[in-house]
Design an enzyme around this catalytic site. Structure first.
Site, mmCIF file in Angstrom:
data_model
loop_
_atom_site.group_PDB
_atom_site.id
_atom_site.type_symbol
_atom_site.label_atom_id
_atom_site.label_comp_id
_atom_site.label_asym_id
_atom_site.label_seq_id
_atom_site.Cartn_x
_atom_site.Cartn_y
_atom_site.Cartn_z
ATOM 1 N N ILE A 109 0.833 -1.221 0.000
ATOM 2 C CA ILE A 109 0.000 0.000 0.000
ATOM 3 C C ILE A 109 0.856 1.256 0.000
ATOM 4 O O ILE A 109 0.468 2.275 -0.584
ATOM 5 C CB ILE A 109 -1.027 -0.016 1.161
ATOM 6 C CG1 ILE A 109 -2.159 0.965 0.863
ATOM 7 C CG2 ILE A 109 -0.391 0.305 2.501
ATOM 8 C CD1 ILE A 109 -2.939 0.685 -0.382
ATOM 9 N N LYS A 148 -5.510 1.793 7.934
ATOM 10 C CA LYS A 148 -6.485 0.894 8.534
ATOM 11 C C LYS A 148 -5.935 -0.518 8.473
ATOM 12 O O LYS A 148 -5.126 -0.790 7.575
ATOM 13 C CB LYS A 148 -7.853 0.968 7.843
ATOM 14 C CG LYS A 148 -7.864 0.854 6.329
ATOM 15 C CD LYS A 148 -7.368 -0.345 5.603
ATOM 16 C CE LYS A 148 -7.945 -1.698 5.899
ATOM 17 N NZ LYS A 148 -7.426 -2.728 4.920
HETATM 18 P P1 NAP Z 1 2.742 -5.382 3.088
HETATM 19 O O1 NAP Z 1 2.819 -5.343 1.602
HETATM 20 O O2 NAP Z 1 3.048 -6.655 3.794
HETATM 21 O O3 NAP Z 1 3.678 -4.230 3.612
HETATM 22 C C1 NAP Z 1 3.822 -3.956 4.964
HETATM 23 C C2 NAP Z 1 5.231 -3.389 5.191
HETATM 24 O O4 NAP Z 1 5.342 -3.108 6.594
HETATM 25 C C3 NAP Z 1 6.352 -4.375 4.871
HETATM 26 O O5 NAP Z 1 6.770 -4.253 3.537
HETATM 27 C C4 NAP Z 1 7.434 -3.924 5.828
HETATM 28 O O6 NAP Z 1 8.052 -2.799 5.277
HETATM 29 C C5 NAP Z 1 6.682 -3.375 7.036
HETATM 30 N N1 NAP Z 1 6.620 -4.301 8.179
HETATM 31 C C6 NAP Z 1 6.978 -3.987 9.443
HETATM 32 N N2 NAP Z 1 6.782 -5.018 10.274
HETATM 33 C C7 NAP Z 1 6.301 -6.017 9.525
HETATM 34 C C8 NAP Z 1 5.909 -7.346 9.819
HETATM 35 N N3 NAP Z 1 5.963 -7.837 11.058
HETATM 36 N N4 NAP Z 1 5.453 -8.122 8.793
HETATM 37 C C9 NAP Z 1 5.377 -7.636 7.551
HETATM 38 N N5 NAP Z 1 5.724 -6.362 7.219
HETATM 39 C C10 NAP Z 1 6.194 -5.572 8.195
HETATM 40 O O7 NAP Z 1 1.288 -4.912 3.595
HETATM 41 P P2 NAP Z 1 0.297 -3.881 2.901
HETATM 42 O O8 NAP Z 1 -0.631 -4.615 2.002
HETATM 43 O O9 NAP Z 1 1.046 -2.732 2.365
HETATM 44 O O10 NAP Z 1 -0.578 -3.481 4.168
HETATM 45 C C11 NAP Z 1 -0.103 -2.615 5.160
HETATM 46 C C12 NAP Z 1 -1.299 -1.954 5.835
HETATM 47 O O11 NAP Z 1 -2.040 -1.243 4.843
HETATM 48 C C13 NAP Z 1 -2.266 -2.964 6.465
HETATM 49 O O12 NAP Z 1 -2.786 -2.429 7.646
HETATM 50 C C14 NAP Z 1 -3.359 -3.103 5.396
HETATM 51 O O13 NAP Z 1 -4.620 -3.430 5.936
HETATM 52 C C15 NAP Z 1 -3.388 -1.689 4.818
HETATM 53 N N6 NAP Z 1 -3.902 -1.626 3.452
HETATM 54 C C16 NAP Z 1 -3.508 -2.529 2.495
HETATM 55 C C17 NAP Z 1 -4.066 -2.451 1.218
HETATM 56 C C18 NAP Z 1 -3.694 -3.425 0.119
HETATM 57 O O14 NAP Z 1 -4.325 -3.378 -0.942
HETATM 58 N N7 NAP Z 1 -2.732 -4.304 0.274
HETATM 59 C C19 NAP Z 1 -5.005 -1.450 0.913
HETATM 60 C C20 NAP Z 1 -5.323 -0.518 1.888
HETATM 61 C C21 NAP Z 1 -4.776 -0.615 3.149
HETATM 62 P P3 NAP Z 1 9.622 -2.671 5.117
HETATM 63 O O15 NAP Z 1 9.990 -3.703 4.118
HETATM 64 O O16 NAP Z 1 9.772 -1.293 4.623
HETATM 65 O O17 NAP Z 1 10.229 -2.882 6.469
#
Ligand code: NAP
Length: 308
Positions: free
Chosen positions: A14, A90
Site C-alpha cells: 500500500i 487501517k
Molecule cells: P505489506 O505489503 O506486507 O507491507 C507492509 C510493510 O510493513 C512491509 O513491507 C514492511 O516494510 C513493514 N513491516 C513492518 N513489520 C512487519 C511485519 N511484522 N510483517 C510484515 N511487514 C512488516 O502490507 P500492505 O498490504 O502494504 O498493508 C499494510 C497496511 O495497509 C495494512 O494495515 C493493510 O490493511 C493496509 N492496506 C492494504 C491495502 C492493500 O491493498 N494491500 C489497501 C489498503 C490498506 P519494510 O519492508 O519497509 O520494512
C-alpha cells in the site's frame, strides 16, 4: 510555502501503490524519509527506526504508518516520543485495547493523530451520506468480496491470528458507520476459518441499525474473477447502490455523476487540514464492529486455503 517533511513507515504494497504516489502529487508534504528494513522509495532516505530517523533529520514533522496492524503501539509511541504527528493505515491496530490508547497518547504528546479509513475517501461516500439524509432506511446489503492473492500477495501477516477477510470488510464498515445515521451493532456473525489458517477467509454478518433496518454483510477473501465491493440501501425515497468500493453510485438504477480523485490524495489533504487545526481524528467504530464480530461470531472450519 515550504512543504512539510514527512516519512513513511513500512514500505510494502500500500505504501508503494498509494502513499508514495499521493505524496509525490502533494503540494503540502515532501516525502524525505522511510522507516524500512528494505530499500526506501526513490528520493527518500532509509532508516531502521523512527528515533534514528529523527536524530538524523530533525525537521521531519510527521510520519505515515503503513505497516501491518501488529506492532503499531510501539511505532506510534516512538513517533509521539519524537514529537511527530502521525497518520495510520487501517485497521488501526491488532487489538482494540491498543487502538484505544492512541488518542490519549497523541493528546499527552501534543501531537496530531489521524486514524485513516481510505474507503471513506471514495468519491460516492459524501454524496451518499447527503442523499440518505432524512430518508427512512429499510434494508442494507453489503457484499465485500475480493481475491486475497491479488491484494495481499505473499503476505504471511494476513493469515496470522487477526482480521483475515475483515481486513477488507472493515472498509465496508468504515463506509457504513459514516453514511448511516445512528449506531450499528452486531447481532449475529458466522466466521469461516480455513482448516490451515488462523484468520477467517469469509464471514456473514447481521447488524442492527438504530432505525431498525436489517443490515446484512458478506465478506469473502477468496473471490476469483470480478471483485465485488458493493453496498445497496433501500429507503422510502428510492434505492441507493454504491459499487467499486463506493467510488461509483446510482439511484434507482441511474448512475450519479461524481467528482473526486484518488482516495489517498484526499486522505493527505485531510491530514493537512487536521495539522493546520492541530486536531486529531480517531474514529474506532469500524474496528469495534470487527471486534464484536469476533466476540459474537460462530466459527466454522472450512477447506484449507491454497495460495494459487
Ligand atoms: P505489506 O505489503 O506486507 O507491507 C507492509 C510493510 O510493513 C512491509 O513491507 C514492511 O516494510 C513493514 N513491516 C513492518 N513489520 C512487519 C511485519 N511484522 N510483517 C510484515 N511487514 C512488516 O502490507 P500492505 O498490504 O502494504 O498493508 C499494510 C497496511 O495497509 C495494512 O494495515 C493493510 O490493511 C493496509 N492496506 C492494504 C491495502 C492493500 O491493498 N494491500 C489497501 C489498503 C490498506 P519494510 O519492508 O519497509 O520494512
Amino acid at each position: 510555502m515550504s512543504r512539510m517533511k514527512i516519512a513513511l513507515a513500512g514500505i510494502g504494497k500500500i505504501a508503494r501503490d498509494a502513499h508514495v504516489p499521493a505524496l509525490m502529487a502533494s503540494d503540502a508534504f515532501e516525502l524525505v524519509a522511510a522507516v524500512t528494513r528494505h530499500e526506501p522509495p526513490e528520493g527518500a532516505r532509509g532508516f531502521r527506526s523512527i528515533s534514528e530517523m529523527k536524530a538524523a533529520l530533525p525537521d521531519v514533522a510527521a510520519v505515515s504508518i503503513c505497516t501491518p496492524p501488529r506492532g503499531r503501539l510501539q511505532l506510534i509511541a516512538e513517533a509521539f516520543d519524537a514529537g511527530l504527528d502521525v497518520m495510520i493505515e487501517k485497521p488501526p491496530a491488532a487489538t482494540l485495547s491498543e487502538a484505544r490508547q492512541f488518542a490519549d497518547m497523541a493528546a499527552r504528546a501534543g501531537c496530531v493523530l489521524f486514524v485513516t479509513w481510505h474507503s471513506r475517501a471514495a468519491a460516492a461516500v459524501e454524496p451518499a451520506k447527503e442523499w440518505l439524509r432524512g430518508k427512512e432506511i429499510k434494508r442494507v446489503e453489503v457484499s465485500w468480496k475480493e481475491d486475497i492473492r491479488i491484494w495481499h500477495p505473499g503476505q504471511s501477516w494476513i493469515w496470522e491470528p487477526g482480521l483475515g477477510a475483515f481486513d477488507a470488510g472493515i472498509n465496508a464498515f468504515s463506509v457504513l458507520t459514516h453514511i448511516l445515521p445512528g449506531a450499528l451493532t452486531v447481532e449475529d456473525a458466522e466466521l469461516r476459518f480455513p482448516a490451515n489458517k488462523d484468520a477467517p477467509i469469509a464471514a456473514d454478518i447481521r447488524l442492527a441499525h438504530a432505525h431498525a433496518a436489517p443490515v446484512l454483510a458478506a465478506f469473502d477473501f477468496d473471490q476469483r474473477g470480478p471483485q465485488t465491493w458493493t453496498i445497496d440501501i433501500e429507503t422510502d425515497g428510492g434505492r441507493l447502490a454504491l459499487s467499486d468500493g463506493a467510488s461509483a453510485m446510482s439511484v434507482d438504477g441511474e448512475p450519479v455523476r461524481l467528482d473526486g480523485g484518488p482516495e489517498y490524495h484526499l486522505l493527505y489533504r485531510q491530514f493537512q487540514a487536521l495539522l493546520e487545526d492541530r486536531r486529531s481524528d480517531a474514529d474506532l467504530r469500524p474496528f469495534e464492529l470487527v471486534a464484536d464480530c469476533f466476540l459474537l461470531g460462530r466459527r466454522k472450519l472450512v477447506a484449507p486455503f491454497e495460495d494459487f
